[in-house]
Each structure stands twice: as C-alpha cells, then as structure tokens.
Motif scaffolding. Structure first.
Motif, PDB file in Angstrom:
ATOM      1  N   ILE A 405      71.997  41.509  67.281  1.00  0.00           N
ATOM      2  CA  ILE A 405      70.655  42.083  67.212  1.00  0.00           C
ATOM      3  C   ILE A 405      70.117  42.104  65.783  1.00  0.00           C
ATOM      4  N   GLN A 406      68.823  41.866  65.661  1.00  0.00           N
ATOM      5  CA  GLN A 406      68.136  41.896  64.375  1.00  0.00           C
ATOM      6  C   GLN A 406      67.180  43.087  64.359  1.00  0.00           C
ATOM      7  N   ASP A 407      66.747  43.474  63.169  1.00  0.00           N
ATOM      8  CA  ASP A 407      65.782  44.564  63.065  1.00  0.00           C
ATOM      9  C   ASP A 407      64.482  44.181  63.775  1.00  0.00           C
ATOM     10  N   TRP A 408      63.833  45.185  64.309  1.00  0.00           N
ATOM     11  CA  TRP A 408      62.665  45.004  65.182  1.00  0.00           C
ATOM     12  C   TRP A 408      61.385  45.263  64.387  1.00  0.00           C
ATOM     13  N   CYS A 409      60.540  44.259  64.313  1.00  0.00           N
ATOM     14  CA  CYS A 409      59.236  44.416  63.664  1.00  0.00           C
ATOM     15  C   CYS A 409      58.308  45.115  64.647  1.00  0.00           C
ATOM     16  N   ILE A 410      57.893  46.348  64.322  1.00  0.00           N
ATOM     17  CA  ILE A 410      57.147  47.170  65.293  1.00  0.00           C
ATOM     18  C   ILE A 410      55.666  47.324  64.957  1.00  0.00           C
ATOM     19  N   SER A 411      55.218  46.800  63.817  1.00  0.00           N
ATOM     20  CA  SER A 411      53.793  46.956  63.476  1.00  0.00           C
ATOM     21  C   SER A 411      53.001  45.733  63.921  1.00  0.00           C
ATOM     22  N   ARG A 412      51.758  45.995  64.341  1.00  0.00           N
ATOM     23  CA  ARG A 412      50.883  44.919  64.814  1.00  0.00           C
ATOM     24  C   ARG A 412      49.517  45.083  64.150  1.00  0.00           C
ATOM     25  N   GLN A 413      48.925  43.950  63.790  1.00  0.00           N
ATOM     26  CA  GLN A 413      47.657  43.990  63.074  1.00  0.00           C
ATOM     27  C   GLN A 413      46.488  43.890  64.062  1.00  0.00           C
ATOM     28  N   ILE A 414      46.506  44.792  65.029  1.00  0.00           N
ATOM     29  CA  ILE A 414      45.421  44.883  66.008  1.00  0.00           C
ATOM     30  C   ILE A 414      44.954  46.337  66.059  1.00  0.00           C
TER      31      ILE A 414
END
Length: 895
Positions: A405-414
């Motif tokens: 498992i890799q770190d989860w990118c949780i931010s979205r530019q919407i």
C-alpha cells in the motif's frame, strides 16, 4: 380467492411497492430480543441511473436481507447515495458551459448553490429506481455522504488522523487529470494497455573529447515514450554497472531543442535492458524520476499548465497541448538529425476513472494519508479469516495490495465535496513564523491561535469522495455520536460489491472500521461478477450493448429481471434480452400453478388461510404416495436452498427452487393428482406445499409470491415478514421419496423413447416393464398413473423377461437392480426409414465434428479468432459429440 387468468406484473409490482412503503415494512429498530443482521448498500452516485450492474448487486443484497428477515433477524438494509465529487461537478459544469459560463466565472458559492439544486432535483432518481427493483431497504433511513451529520463524521476523521500524525501535506508527484483539473489517487488512475511509440533521441555531449585527431562518440541515445516531457529533463541516468556508460557518468549533455546543460548520473533504479539503457530524468513529470531527483538533488522543472498545455518553461512550444507539442518536438528532432528511430511500443497508460482522459504525472502540493499503520489490522483481519472474501482468490488480491500500500492522496482541486477542514493565517506583517502552520479544526476558527489575527483563509481543496464513503458502515448509523443504532447494528454482517472497488472502498472501510470503531466493519465480503453481453463484452454505452433494466422491468417485470440475472450468474453474467424470458416464464408458471390449486381447493381454502400451522392438519399416514413424496422433496429443497443462500450460492439456490417448483410440484405432482382433487388430503397437501414454496421463492421473486400469498394467508400482514419454513422431520417419508423416483424414472424412460423415435404424443403405444421383485407391487399399484402420464394403452408389468423384436428399450437404474422398459415399434414406426435417417444424421454430424476438430487444431485459427468464437466452437463440438453418442445408443437399444 381467485386469481385472474393472466398475471400482470406491472399492476402487481405497483401495488406492493406502495403497500411496503406505506406500511414501512422494511424498517428496522434495535430489538434486544432479536439478533441483528445489517447490510449497507454500496451507495450509488447521485448522478447514477440504474444499470445492470446495480440491478445485479442490489438483487443479491435483497435476496439475503429478505431471507434473514424471514429467518427472524432484525434485518437492516441501510440505503443512501454518494455525492460523487468529480462526476457531479462535471454534470453541472456542462450545464454552465451551455450558458457560456464556467464555475470560475460564477464563483464558488453560486456554483455550489447550483450543485445543491441539481442534487435536490435529480439526486434521488437512482433511489426510486432501486425501489422499483423491489429492494427492501429501510428507505426512511436513506443517507447522503454530504448531509449534515455525515459531514461531521468526515471532519471528525480528518482531525483525528491529523492529530495522530497520519494526515500530512506534502509536495509529491501525483496523478493529475487535465480535463477535471484535479489530483487523483493511484486507484482512480486506471491503467489501460495502449499501442504507443518508443522514440530514440540523441542527447549530444557538450564537450566531446578528441581521440587521434577525431572526435569520440558525440552523444548518448535515450529512449522515451513521452518526448514532450524532455523539455523538463534535468539529467540522463544510467545503471552504474552498465559498462557501456561508465565512462559517461558525470559528463555533461546538451538537452536537445532547449540547449540546457544536464548531467549524466548513475542510479541502480535504471534497467539496463530497457531501450538503450540510458533514460531521461524529468523529476516534475514522473514519480520514479522525482524519487531519483530527490536522491541526486536535481533541479525540478515543471513544463505544463494544469490543463496539460506547455508553459513558459517549454520555450518555443509554449501554449501547445501536450500531444501537439509531442508532434512538433518529434518533427524538430528529426529536422536536426537528433531522432534516431521510432519503434512501436505497447505500454500501460493511466486514465482518469471518470472522464478517461490520459492522466499526467504532476508535481503538486496535496494532502495525504499515511496508509501503512492503518493497513496493518485490516491486513491481519483477512489473513486470519476474521473477514472472509468470497470468492477466495480476491482475498489474495486484497492481501497483495495491502502489503504494497502507498499513501493516499485525499485532496481534490474541485468545489463539490467536503472542504478540507484546514485554515491558514494570512494576517498582519507582524505574524510569527508559527502562523504558517495550518489550523486544523472541525469548526471555523475565529482567530489565529498564534497571532490572534482574524484574517484566516480556508484551504480551497475538497476531500476525495472515497474519504467520506470509507466511513459508510458506521457514519450512516450516527457516528461519531454514540446511540442505540450504532451499538446494535454495528458491526454489519455482509458486504456485496464489484471487484472494481475492492481497493477504492472495501479495503478502506476495513481500515476505517478498525481505526475508528476498534472492530471489523463486516464479516463477509461477496465480490460478484460483471454483467456482460452474450459475446462476453462488458456492457457499456460506448459499445452500444447495454440493456436498460428499467425497460426490462417495463416489458417483463422486476421479478423477471431479478430472477433471470441470478439464474444466469456465475463468475460473470452473460445476458441478452431474450434471457429475461426465463424469469417472466417462471413468474407466469407460479401464477398459473397457484390458480389451478386455488380453483381445485376452494372448499378448504378459507379454513387453510386462517390456520397458523397448516402442517398440523396433515396426517402423513393418510396421504397417498405422490403427496408423501412432494412433501419430502419440499423439505429436501428447503434445506438445500437455505444452505445455498447462507453460502452465497444464489444461482444454485434458484436452480433448486425452479427444479422443485416447476419440475417436481407442477410437472409431476399436480399432473399426478389433477384427477384426484376431490380428496381433502390432496387439497391440504397441494396448499401446504404451495404456501411454503412461495416462502422460499420470495427472496428471489418477491412481487408475484407476495401477491399470491396475500390470497392464501390472512394471518401474516405480508409475505415479506412471514416466517421462513422450518424443517418438520415427522412429515419426511424417505421411503416414499425413493419409491416415487422409481415411478417417475419409468415414466421418463417411456417418454424418452417416444421422443427418440418421433412418436407423436397422441399416437397409441404399448409398453412392457420387467422389474426386480422389489418394485413389482409398487409399479402395479401405480400402473394407472404410469399409463396416463406416459400415454400408454396397455402396460404389462412382470418380473419375467420378455422376448420381443423390433422394440425400443431403456434401463431404469435402482438400488435393487435395473428395471427394463420395452416399447414395441412395429406398426408405429417405419424402422428401416428411421434407422436410415439416424445413420445419415450420424454421418452428417461426424463430418461437422471433423471440420470443427480441424479448425480448433489449427494454430493459425486459434491465435487469430476471438475468444468468444473459440468458446462457441468448442461448445458446438461437445454438443455434436454428445448427439452422436445418443443416436448410437438409440440404435444399440433396438431389440
């Protein structure tokens, strides 16, 4: 209590949908005296329209929930919808585009108003469609991932993880969708194989050495699939053990077209066997290059705008789309003699899971979750069997993903979604250094905790949609508040979903369950197959092969849709519109058989309807053989169906039900007793079996069974909350079951002879049966039934062998020796003509078999033909071989 001559599914379904809703039949409340059973629906997107995948998934869930409810559990099926950040925003942005506007031109607040208005108007479409399917959810509980209570849970989780050091903000290479202009997690960037190109480019050495009056090799050749990113190269890398390049390490190259000097570096990551063994390093546009750049402290040059057009770092290519830039760059390289060659190259390319735009790796500052600490208990739960994944091979896939498992990118530019609960101080000049630290809070802070400034600005980003839906099993029950629902219904029991969201959703829910509740969120995960067309292709709008489930409901009824999907299910579901006739025909069969029983049992129907336990009125010693047999068959089916449901073998359960009801009850029992309905015990048996058969059929085909049951029983408010049948050992006569099978097999053997020799149903035949003494009395006592159902004029039954010519023969195998059946054919069949016809048919089939074998043994055909074509040819070959064997057997059994 009569049924109409023809079943009307639309009328029946409309009636019961209203009844269930008005009476709130499927509502569940904590009940200490009952055991809970909980399923949470995989929340469909608010943009969703019912498709066959939804229909399959929700039918599977409904079967289990209805079964558990009838078994006495307090069964809660929690419904709801997902806000679907990117997908929903795209819908409203398209509406604005038609008005000549964009989200930026109208501003964030106005855009969000539009989104909420769209959601209020359209967001419940999928819910109403799921209701039409017959889904027995607790609809008043319907949740939405952006309702107020749920939003509190999302903020609570962000703050908890941040304070624990598991959420951080960092600059890393992420997956970027130029179309949606937002970051994507690794799971949202779907890799698809594409036929691309591998470009071989000369990178000149800036100061080539002379050797004996001539220049040494003046360049290194680099292979790349993305020549446009060379504008951002800051090194060329080689493997330190690659002898071809050792002398070039630390030399300086001139970056083609740009003129910037870059170094040759050595790194173990470089695969010497790929391309030329020398690779360009673009830290701002490739995750591996970024890592290499960090190790070697390389400059980071970002050459693209968020829309993937080239920025000012691209020099003469500024303003070009990335793919247009690629064409121009390749042409310029060729013009300058720097393009060595171009090769075809198949490789996996990441695409946005929403709009299918090719994803661009991009260096960006984003919010991440550290996943390894969260993954440990979730990994252990599956490895130790605390959570079981069905089928088992998906558990291996789950474990492999969790281990890597890799770190989860949780931010979205919407703008549509849960806004990141972080504020920044943008206060006065005298602000201290600490003011640059983010302020993480569930509520908007009044002032900066460090300098007291009230000039605060909230983070512009929103959280990944999955950051809210991973809380679904407990946030829907009121968490973070503690209440009776949460105590009683959590953990849930079974989750049913598709394999595509095993990582997106299932794995993350397991992590969230252990992290925030300290318990697993569910015990079993059923991964069902994919709905495909008859050719094995996944159904999609782009292929034009999608079947609209609402059209099937309109034409055939929801019962037909549900039943047909499940009976055809396996690892995957291969379906065509014609296959929904299976469910329609079965619903009609249930209706017609019930109507026949009602018409013939009118004298006791009312008394039967008011009886609590109808089996008490059945005296097994007073019942005839067929009645004792059908009751034994019912209880055998009951046990097998219950076991199949518990073990998630729903297609097998439906097959068992159809074999029993259509095969045993309708085709055999009702036909056997049709002329004896004046017998009160036969009436009681027919009604008893019908009533209980309706119960075990109900989870699969709820509408027609509910309607018939309402005419049959007035004690229960409705069949949906009636009790599942219980095994009654006193009514099981195993001897009767064995005896009846001998009679049925004998009738079937004679019917088969009729079919094999093309003897018309109305044509008179005689038959001789030679039996071991064990069965003599049984066959003689039931001689009339055998004659009637096999359509025989004269039936001779004896233990002595008979010597007959020109007869068709058949064997009926039993525990006590074979029964031989003889049917004289002389005068009925033109034997010579039939033999000639069969032999000709055998020869024709053998020719086809030879042709098919030749094709299937031809490597050229096998390598080029589509998989579904090869599968059909193999199936046809098997059928032909079987038919030849059967024809030879018929001829061999001619005395």
């Amino acid at each position: 209590m009569e049924l109409s001559t023809k079943y009307n599914p639309q009328e029946t379904e409309s009636k019961w949908l209203k009844f269930w809703k008005d009476k709130n039949v499927f509502h569940a409340e904590p009940a200490p005296s009952k055991k809970p059973f909980t399923i949470v629906i995989p929340p469909p997107n608010v943009t969703g329209i019912l498709h066959m995948g939804h229909a399959l998934n929700n039918t599977l869930q409904d079967i289990l929930v209805r079964y558990k409810r009838m078994k006495g559990f307090e069964a809660l099926w929690m419904p709801g919808t997902d806000h679907a950040g990117i997908a929903t925003q795209n819908v409203v942005e398209k509406q604005l585009a038609k008005e000549g506007k964009s989200r930026h031109s109208v501003g964030r607040q106005e855009f969000l108003k539009r989104l909420w208005a769209w959601k209020e108007e359209n967001g419940n479409t999928i819910i109403s469609q799921l209701e039409k399917l017959g889904s027995s959810c607790d609809w008043p509980r319907t949740r939405f991932t952006m309702d107020d209570e749920y939003s509190e849970a999302v903020k609570e989780v962000f703050v908890l993880l941040y304070n624990k050091g598991l959420i951080y903000r960092g600059e890393r290479i992420i997956n970027w969708c130029p179309r949606c202009q937002t970051a994507l997690s690794d799971e949202e960037a779907e890799h698809k194989d594409k036929n691309g190109k591998l470009y071989y480019i000369k990178y000149p050495i800036s100061h080539p050495e002379r050797s004996e009056g001539s220049l040494k090799k003046q360049h290194i050749i680099v292979a790349t699939t993305r020549p446009e990113t060379m504008l951002g190269d800051t090194a060329v890398a080689v493997n330190p053990k690659d002898e071809r390049y050792i002398k070039f390490i630390d030399k300086t190259l001139v970056l083609p077209l740009v003129g910037r000097e870059i170094k040759v570096i050595s790194d173990d990551f470089v695969a010497a066997e790929f391309g030329t063994g020398a690779v360009k390093v673009t830290p701002a546009h490739d995750p591996n290059d970024f890592a290499m750049g960090q190790r070697h402290q390389l400059e980071i040059v970002n050459i693209m705008h968020p829309d993937a057009s080239i920025n000012e770092e691209g020099g003469p290519y500024k303003g070009l789309d990335r793919f247009e830039a690629r064409k121009r760059i390749v042409a310029d390289l060729e013009a300058q003699g720097l393009l060595v060659k171009i090769e075809d190259h198949k490789h996996a390319v990441a695409h946005c899971y929403r709009c299918e735009t090719i994803v661009e790796p991009r260096l960006s500052k984003q919010w991440f979750v550290k996943m390894k600490p969260l993954a440990e208990p979730a990994l252990e739960a599956v490895q130790k069997g605390q959570i079981k994944i069905h089928p088992g091979h998906w558990a291996k896939v789950y474990v492999n993903w969790m281990e890597n498992i890799q770190d989860w990118c949780i931010s979205r530019q919407i703008w549509w979604g849960h806004r990141v609960p972080v504020w920044y101080c943008v206060g006065d000049d005298h602000c201290q250094l600490k003011c640059k630290e983010p302020i993480v809070s569930k509520t908007a802070p009044e002032k900066c905790p460090h300098c007291g400034s009230k000039n605060l600005k909230q983070d512009e980003d929103v959280l990944d949609t999955w950051f809210s839906s991973w809380l679904w099993p407990f946030a829907t029950l009121g968490w973070p508040k503690t209440n009776e629902d949460l105590k009683y219904f959590y953990p849930t029991d079974t989750l049913m979903t598709a394999s595509e969201i095993l990582f997106f959703w299932v794995a993350r829910m397991v992590m969230a369950g252990y992290e925030f509740m300290g318990k697993k969120p569910f015990s079993d995960v059923l991964i069902h197959g994919t709905v495909r067309d008859a050719k094995g292709r996944k159904m999609s709008k782009s292929l034009g092969n999608a079947i609209d489930p609402l059209e099937i409901i309109e034409e055939y009824g929801a019962d037909a849709l549900r039943y047909s999907l499940i009976i055809n299910s396996g690892q995957d579901i291969f379906i065509s519109k014609e296959k929904f006739e299976i469910g329609r025909n079965f619903a009609n069969k249930i209706w017609n058989a019930s109507r026949l029983v009602f018409m013939n049992c009118g004298s006791i129907l009312k008394e039967f309807s008011h009886s609590e336990r109808n089996e008490e009125s059945l005296n097994i010693n007073r019942l005839d053989l067929p009645s004792r047999w059908i009751i034994a068959r019912f209880y055998d089916t009951l046990q097998n169906v219950s076991r199949a449901i518990e073990e998630f073998r729903y297609s097998e359960a439906e097959t068992l039900i159809q074999d029993f009801f259509w095969g045993n009850y309708c085709d055999w029992y009702l036909e056997l007793v049709k002329a004896k309905f004046n017998d009160i015990n036969i009436q009681k048996t027919a009604l008893f079996v019908l009533k209980n058969a309706l119960k075990i059929m109900h989870p699969f085909i709820p509408f027609v069974t509910e309607e018939i049951y309402s005419k049959l029983n007035t004690k229960d408010e409705c069949l949906s909350i009636a009790n599942w049948p219980e095994l009654n050992e006193q009514l099981i006569d195993k001897v009767a079951a064995q005896q009846m099978q001998v009679i049925l097999d004998s009738i079937t053997a004679i019917r088969n002879i009729r079919a094999q020799w093309n003897i018309k149903p109305n044509e008179s035949i005689n038959a001789f049966v030679v039996t071991p003494g064990t069965w003599l009395r049984l066959l003689q006592e039931n001689c009339a039934d055998i004659q009637r159902l096999a359509r025989i004029d004269q039936l001779n039954i004896d233990v002595k062998a008979v010597n007959l010519k020109n007869t068709a023969t058949a064997l009926v195998g039993t525990t006590y020796g074979a029964i031989k059946v003889f049917v004289p054919l002389e005068g009925i069949v033109d034997l010579e003509s039939e033999k000639k016809r069969m032999n000709a048919d055998i020869m024709e089939k053998k020719k086809s078999i030879d042709g098919l074998n030749a094709r299937l043994n031809n490597p050229d055909f096998v390598s080029k033909a589509p998989v579904d074509v090869i599968a059909k040819e193999k199936e046809r070959l098997g059928s032909l071989n079987k038919e030849v064997c059967e024809l030879n057997s018929i001829l061999a059994n001619l005395s």
